[in-house]
Scaffold this active site. Structure first.
Site, short mmCIF file in Angstrom:
data_model
loop_
_atom_site.label_atom_id
_atom_site.label_comp_id
_atom_site.label_asym_id
_atom_site.label_seq_id
_atom_site.Cartn_x
_atom_site.Cartn_y
_atom_site.Cartn_z
N GLY A 159 83.58 84.29 121.84
CA GLY A 159 84.26 84.15 120.55
C GLY A 159 85.24 85.27 120.26
N CYS A 160 85.52 86.06 121.29
CA CYS A 160 86.49 87.15 121.09
C CYS A 160 87.72 86.86 121.93
CB CYS A 160 85.90 88.48 121.54
SG CYS A 160 84.30 88.81 120.82
N GLN A 161 88.92 87.21 121.39
CA GLN A 161 90.14 87.04 122.18
C GLN A 161 90.20 88.06 123.29
OE1 GLN A 161 94.26 87.16 120.80
NE2 GLN A 161 93.85 85.27 119.71
N SER A 162 89.61 89.24 122.99
CA SER A 162 89.50 90.24 124.03
C SER A 162 88.07 90.17 124.57
CB SER A 162 89.78 91.62 123.44
OG SER A 162 89.09 91.77 122.21
N ALA A 222 89.75 85.52 115.56
CA ALA A 222 89.50 85.43 117.00
C ALA A 222 88.96 86.73 117.59
CB ALA A 222 90.79 85.02 117.71
#
Lengths: 404, 140
Positions: free
Chosen positions: B50-53, B118
């Site tokens: 659930g993280c963009q990074s 994000a």
């Protein structure tokens, strides 16, 4: 020529501030902004003639039906579609692709081959993978090169008597590449395969002529072309739409219903079950009117200038690399700065009022190809200016200094 | 120090910054300076979704306290993790479970707290708390 100062006055959102800075909106490939004439149509609909369509005998229903069908005619003319029944109004490109992918379930056999381009949005990959799971058909990938262009030689090698379907975007959302769809369509047809072109990114830049392209299916989302979200088009040749079974059952798509047997309505209603996005459809028509009044040729010329200017200016930044360097591309610049994560750059740009997209842009295979976690993507529209490009460049430099 | 006191300390530090630039610069510095995780723990199993990074979190018990180590490929995200680790690591699992997270709002990172963002700050906090619940069960 485009009078950008005048055009900007049509977009109320462009005069707002974000984090205390004037908004610089450069996420047009994700969604375009809405001009006042389109907003007025939406307000007008709900203020004056909101009603369900196609069935009511009362005046409001007839007015709404007329407006909705006029919008369908506008879509038909804009894309030079031969017959009104070939225009299916959907909730957008994803819905459009799913109608076709679902419909082909009964038309494919185990071992049939589907070709997908390497630069597709997930919405033009996943429905076909699901179709392959249902049917035993095989998905093969048309590779791309370092510039972000499809390898047409390998495409030809992949085409065979087993190829049933080819799908490809007209323009890549992550890279901006304009694909040679004329050739792709023609060569697919030579082996008897049908072609679906995802035109979501192309609609705001190129006027696609369905009859000239001879494409079998073409999909569009209204919100990429100054219309509202939740509405779009599926164009399909009548012969193909006739072969596909309905996607959803419900009202509107039937001719006669008994508990023993239901017969389906004729095209386009066969694929338009339930109450559609009536207001959205009418506003989609208004958005096409707005775009056509400016002219897509003028728009493309202006955006190409912006693209050339922005590309040159961004490349002056040390360590900046652009992904998608085809000579045939639209005003999308996907980039990274060496040693920096796109998320960090995007977060700082947002604080400075500049809206860009960061991440994989729903095109993870492209990111895997370049072996990167994602990119920063600035995408320009005809209402953006060179001054805004200057702001972008200055802000990217500032982000770079902060992160270095 | 108990979690509440550490959080107050962080809030006080952030109150010295005049604007977002200084806050971000501070987080970037935190992100750059911290040795966060042993490379062997940067596995796919330890990635928070659930993280963009990419964010990796590892947890282990040292006596009765839970020690978190973490890393990210994005610097600002790493800075945020550094703040979270300062607030929650080396604490008893039950205290981590009970801890409030309102200080994130107070230090001006509210925009990172929305579950739809994000960047996954919410996912990170949830993951830290899940580890705490798991280890608390083990301690019982």
């Amino acid at each position: 020529m485009i009078d950008v100062a005048k055009i900007r006055k049509d977009f109320p959102i462009l005069s707002r501030e974000v984090n205390g800075k004037p908004l610089v909106y450069l996420d047009n490939a994700a969604t375009s902004q809405t001009p006042t004439p389109v907003i007025d149509v939406i307000v007008d609909y709900y203020s004056k003639y909101n009603a369900n369509i196609h069935r009511g005998v009362h005046t409001l229903s007839q007015e709404a039906t007329d407006a909705y069908e006029q919008a369908r005619a506008k879509v038909q003319h804009h894309f030079n579609i031969a017959k009104a029944q070939e225009v299916i109004l959907t909730s957008g490109t994803t819905h459009s692709i799913n109608i076709v992918a679902s419909g082909f379930t009964s038309l494919l056999e185990k071992g049939d081959e589907l070709l997908v381009s390497a630069m597709e949005h997930h919405s033009n990959i996943v429905p076909w993978q699901m179709l392959c799971e249902r049917t035993g058909a095989v998905l093969k990938v048309i590779p791309m090169n370092e510039q972000g262009e499809l390898d047409m030689g390998l495409y030809r090698e992949l085409l065979s008597d087993s190829t049933r379907l080819v799908f490809c975007n007209h323009i890549s959302n992550a890279l901006g590449t304009i694909n040679p769809i004329e050739e792709i369509i023609q060569e697919a047809h030579e082996v008897g395969a049908a072609v679906l072109v995802d035109g979501a990114q192309a609609a705001p830049h190129i006027k696609a002529d369905m009859q000239q392209l001879d494409v079998d299916f073409y999909t569009v989302s209204a919100h990429k072309i100054c219309g509202p979200t939740g509405v779009g088009m599926l164009y399909g040749k009548e012969e193909w739409l006739g072969k596909l079974p309905p996607y959803q059952g419900g009202g509107e798509m039937i001719a006669e219903v008994t508990f023993e047997k239901t017969t389906y309505a004729d095209l386009p209603h066969k694929f338009e079950a339930g109450t559609p996005n009536i207001c959205g459809g009418i506003a989609f028509g208004a958005a096409l009117d707005y775009i056509n009044a400016i002219g897509l040729t003028n728009i493309a010329a202006y955006e190409n200038d912006l693209l050339a200017y922005a590309t040159a200016e961004l490349l002056k930044i040390e360590g900046l690399k652009i992904y998608g360097t085809s000579e045939n591309k639209t005003s999308v610049i996907s980039f990274n700065i060496e040693g920096m994560h796109p998320y960090d750059i995007g977060s700082i740009l947002d604080k400075l009022g500049v809206a860009v997209r960061t991440g994989h842009h729903c095109a993870q295979p492209i990111m895997d190809f370049y072996k990167i976690p994602g990119t920063v993507r600035a995408s320009f529209s005809f209402y953006n200016t060179k001054e805004e490009v200057d702001v972008l460049v200055a802000c990217v430099k500032r982000a770079r200094n902060m992160l270095a | 120090m108990v979690i509440k006191e550490i959080q107050e300390e962080i809030v006080e530090e952030f109150s010295m910054f005049d604007d977002w630039m200084q806050r971000y610069e501070y987080m970037i510095d935190l992100g750059k300076s911290l040795p966060l995780i042993n490379e062997q723990y940067k596995t796919d199993d330890n990635i928070i979704k659930g993280c963009q990074s990419k964010v990796w979190v590892h947890a282990e018990l040292a006596e009765d306290k839970l020690v978190f180590t973490a890393d990210s490929d994005a610097i600002i995200t790493k800075g945020i993790i550094a703040i979270l680790i300062r607030a929650f690591s080396n604490q008893k699992p039950q205290d981590i479970i009970d801890a409030d997270t309102a200080f994130i709002d107070e230090i001006g990172l509210k925009e990172h707290l929305s579950p739809t963002r994000a960047n996954g700050l919410v996912s990170m906090i949830k993951q830290l708390k899940l580890y705490a619940v798991a280890y608390q069960t083990q301690l019982n």
